[in-house]
Scaffold this active site. Sequence first.
Site, PDB file in Angstrom:
ATOM      1  N   ASP A  36      -4.416  29.570 -10.133  1.00  0.00           N
ATOM      2  CA  ASP A  36      -5.320  28.553  -9.971  1.00  0.00           C
ATOM      3  C   ASP A  36      -4.456  27.466  -8.964  1.00  0.00           C
ATOM      4  O   ASP A  36      -5.356  26.341  -8.710  1.00  0.00           O
ATOM      5  CB  ASP A  36      -5.661  27.820 -11.377  1.00  0.00           C
ATOM      6  CG  ASP A  36      -4.206  27.456 -11.924  1.00  0.00           C
ATOM      7  OD1 ASP A  36      -3.049  27.715 -11.495  1.00  0.00           O
ATOM      8  OD2 ASP A  36      -4.434  27.025 -13.186  1.00  0.00           O
ATOM      9  N   ARG A  95       8.908   3.923   2.308  1.00  0.00           N
ATOM     10  CA  ARG A  95       8.255   3.018   3.321  1.00  0.00           C
ATOM     11  C   ARG A  95       7.195   2.288   2.744  1.00  0.00           C
ATOM     12  O   ARG A  95       6.579   1.270   3.151  1.00  0.00           O
ATOM     13  CB  ARG A  95       7.652   3.984   4.910  1.00  0.00           C
ATOM     14  CG  ARG A  95       8.909   4.174   5.615  1.00  0.00           C
ATOM     15  CD  ARG A  95       8.396   4.365   6.900  1.00  0.00           C
ATOM     16  NE  ARG A  95       8.075   5.873   7.160  1.00  0.00           N
ATOM     17  CZ  ARG A  95       7.302   6.299   8.143  1.00  0.00           C
ATOM     18  NH1 ARG A  95       7.672   5.884   9.188  1.00  0.00           N
ATOM     19  NH2 ARG A  95       6.804   7.566   8.082  1.00  0.00           N
ATOM     20  N   GLN A  96       6.617   2.918   1.676  1.00  0.00           N
ATOM     21  CA  GLN A  96       5.475   2.222   0.913  1.00  0.00           C
ATOM     22  C   GLN A  96       6.241   1.244  -0.236  1.00  0.00           C
ATOM     23  O   GLN A  96       5.982   1.761  -1.470  1.00  0.00           O
ATOM     24  CB  GLN A  96       4.653   3.354   0.217  1.00  0.00           C
ATOM     25  CG  GLN A  96       3.919   4.019   1.408  1.00  0.00           C
ATOM     26  CD  GLN A  96       2.775   5.137   0.545  1.00  0.00           C
ATOM     27  OE1 GLN A  96       1.956   4.465  -0.285  1.00  0.00           O
ATOM     28  NE2 GLN A  96       2.720   6.190   1.235  1.00  0.00           N
ATOM     29  N   LYS A 191      10.668  -5.462  18.577  1.00  0.00           N
ATOM     30  CA  LYS A 191       9.475  -4.355  18.348  1.00  0.00           C
ATOM     31  C   LYS A 191       8.328  -5.395  17.686  1.00  0.00           C
ATOM     32  O   LYS A 191       8.769  -5.902  16.671  1.00  0.00           O
ATOM     33  CB  LYS A 191       9.753  -3.231  17.641  1.00  0.00           C
ATOM     34  CG  LYS A 191       8.725  -2.235  17.409  1.00  0.00           C
ATOM     35  CD  LYS A 191       9.097  -1.035  16.735  1.00  0.00           C
ATOM     36  CE  LYS A 191       9.077  -0.992  15.292  1.00  0.00           C
ATOM     37  NZ  LYS A 191       9.488   0.305  14.595  1.00  0.00           N
ATOM     38  N   THR A 224       5.897   8.982  14.424  1.00  0.00           N
ATOM     39  CA  THR A 224       4.752   9.128  15.412  1.00  0.00           C
ATOM     40  C   THR A 224       5.449   9.185  16.748  1.00  0.00           C
ATOM     41  O   THR A 224       4.931   9.377  17.515  1.00  0.00           O
ATOM     42  CB  THR A 224       3.643   8.029  15.296  1.00  0.00           C
ATOM     43  OG1 THR A 224       4.347   6.954  15.732  1.00  0.00           O
ATOM     44  CG2 THR A 224       2.955   8.000  14.031  1.00  0.00           C
ATOM     45  N   GLY A 225       6.806   8.657  16.837  1.00  0.00           N
ATOM     46  CA  GLY A 225       7.410   8.498  17.933  1.00  0.00           C
ATOM     47  C   GLY A 225       7.303   7.237  18.892  1.00  0.00           C
ATOM     48  O   GLY A 225       7.853   6.782  19.746  1.00  0.00           O
TER      49      GLY A 225
HETATM   50  C1  R5P Z   1      10.438   1.418  10.905  1.00  0.00           C
HETATM   51  O1  R5P Z   1      10.827   0.729  10.040  1.00  0.00           O
HETATM   52  C2  R5P Z   1      11.433   2.558  10.751  1.00  0.00           C
HETATM   53  O2  R5P Z   1      12.785   2.207  11.178  1.00  0.00           O
HETATM   54  C3  R5P Z   1      11.133   3.655  12.225  1.00  0.00           C
HETATM   55  O3  R5P Z   1      11.284   2.685  13.356  1.00  0.00           O
HETATM   56  C4  R5P Z   1       9.761   3.887  12.202  1.00  0.00           C
HETATM   57  O4  R5P Z   1       9.319   4.400  11.013  1.00  0.00           O
HETATM   58  C5  R5P Z   1       9.528   4.778  13.443  1.00  0.00           C
HETATM   59  O5  R5P Z   1       8.045   5.286  13.391  1.00  0.00           O
HETATM   60  P1  R5P Z   1       7.397   5.590  14.496  1.00  0.00           P
HETATM   61  O6  R5P Z   1       7.995   6.850  15.022  1.00  0.00           O
HETATM   62  O7  R5P Z   1       5.996   6.165  13.932  1.00  0.00           O
HETATM   63  O8  R5P Z   1       7.054   4.682  15.526  1.00  0.00           O
END
Ligand code: R5P
Length: 290
Positions: A36, A95-96, A191, A224-225
């Site tokens: 299952d 992160r949450q 940023k 995501t970079g």
């Molecule tokens: C943010 O607080 C983290 O330190 C990283 O900068 C972030 O998680 C990077 O995420 P992404 O690659 O999606 O921009």
Amino acid sequence: MKTIVVGGTNSKELAKSVARLIKAKYSELEKSNFPDGEMRLKYNEDLTDKNVVIINGMMPNPDEMLLESVFAIHAAKQLGAGKITFVAPYLAYMRQDKEFHSGECVSAKVMAKMLDCADYVIAIDPHLHRIHRLQDIFHTKAKSITADRALADYIRKNHPKSIIIGPDIESSQWAKTIADSIGHESMILLKKRYSSTKVRTIVHGDPAKFKGRDVVIVDDIISTGHTMIEPIKQLKKFGAKKITCIGVHGVFVKNSLQNLRKLGAVVVSTDTIPNPVSKISVAKLIADAL
Ligand code: R5P
């Protein structure tokens, strides 16, 4: 008390290396599914009165890995383990850490409650931004360790004349600390994040200082970079000769690794999450922390 190191699905190779380093026995955790779809875990080892170290990074498949880890800890308890240490090379859900939108689950706190069943939790560079210490969410003994030393060694050997960049203020705890520890120049950028895929970066100071330089961008997570993509574009414009992105945790969602490479950057991460560029091992750091 004899120590047994157990590797969860995402950290088998890392767990084997840790076992070798601390001269402990490595044991596989057998995993399968019932018809299952429910998970079935089985230890093939006598855990009675043993010091059991379970290592399991929670990426990819964070939900499944969290449940697997909780089941593995409880099962070790049922089987009479003396002490259970849970090592999360990547601790998911950190992160949450707040209710960003009204009604949202603060999942970091729930995750900690679930893992409180271990006697000791060790995590590598957990995302301690708004939550400052693991002890603020864990009731059991919990410690965070940093991969700084491993990253610093890698940069010293492979990028001896580099300038180290932190792509945002929070990254200073890695980028600046590492740069200072090996006597490299560093710069922390500003940023602004508009969404998970929209980021604006400001490179302040004199852009001429990047001309012809070996630049290493260091952050805790590459997901995501986008946090890396923005500085890469600007550093290229400013004439950087070589750009390397180093993340402690290479999450690399979707095509992010390819996207970074397409821009000409070399990408490297540690092995907290196994991926094609996880060249820097954290095994020694874990071994030293145990
Ligand atoms: C943010 O607080 C983290 O330190 C990283 O900068 C972030 O998680 C990077 O995420 P992404 O690659 O999606 O921009």
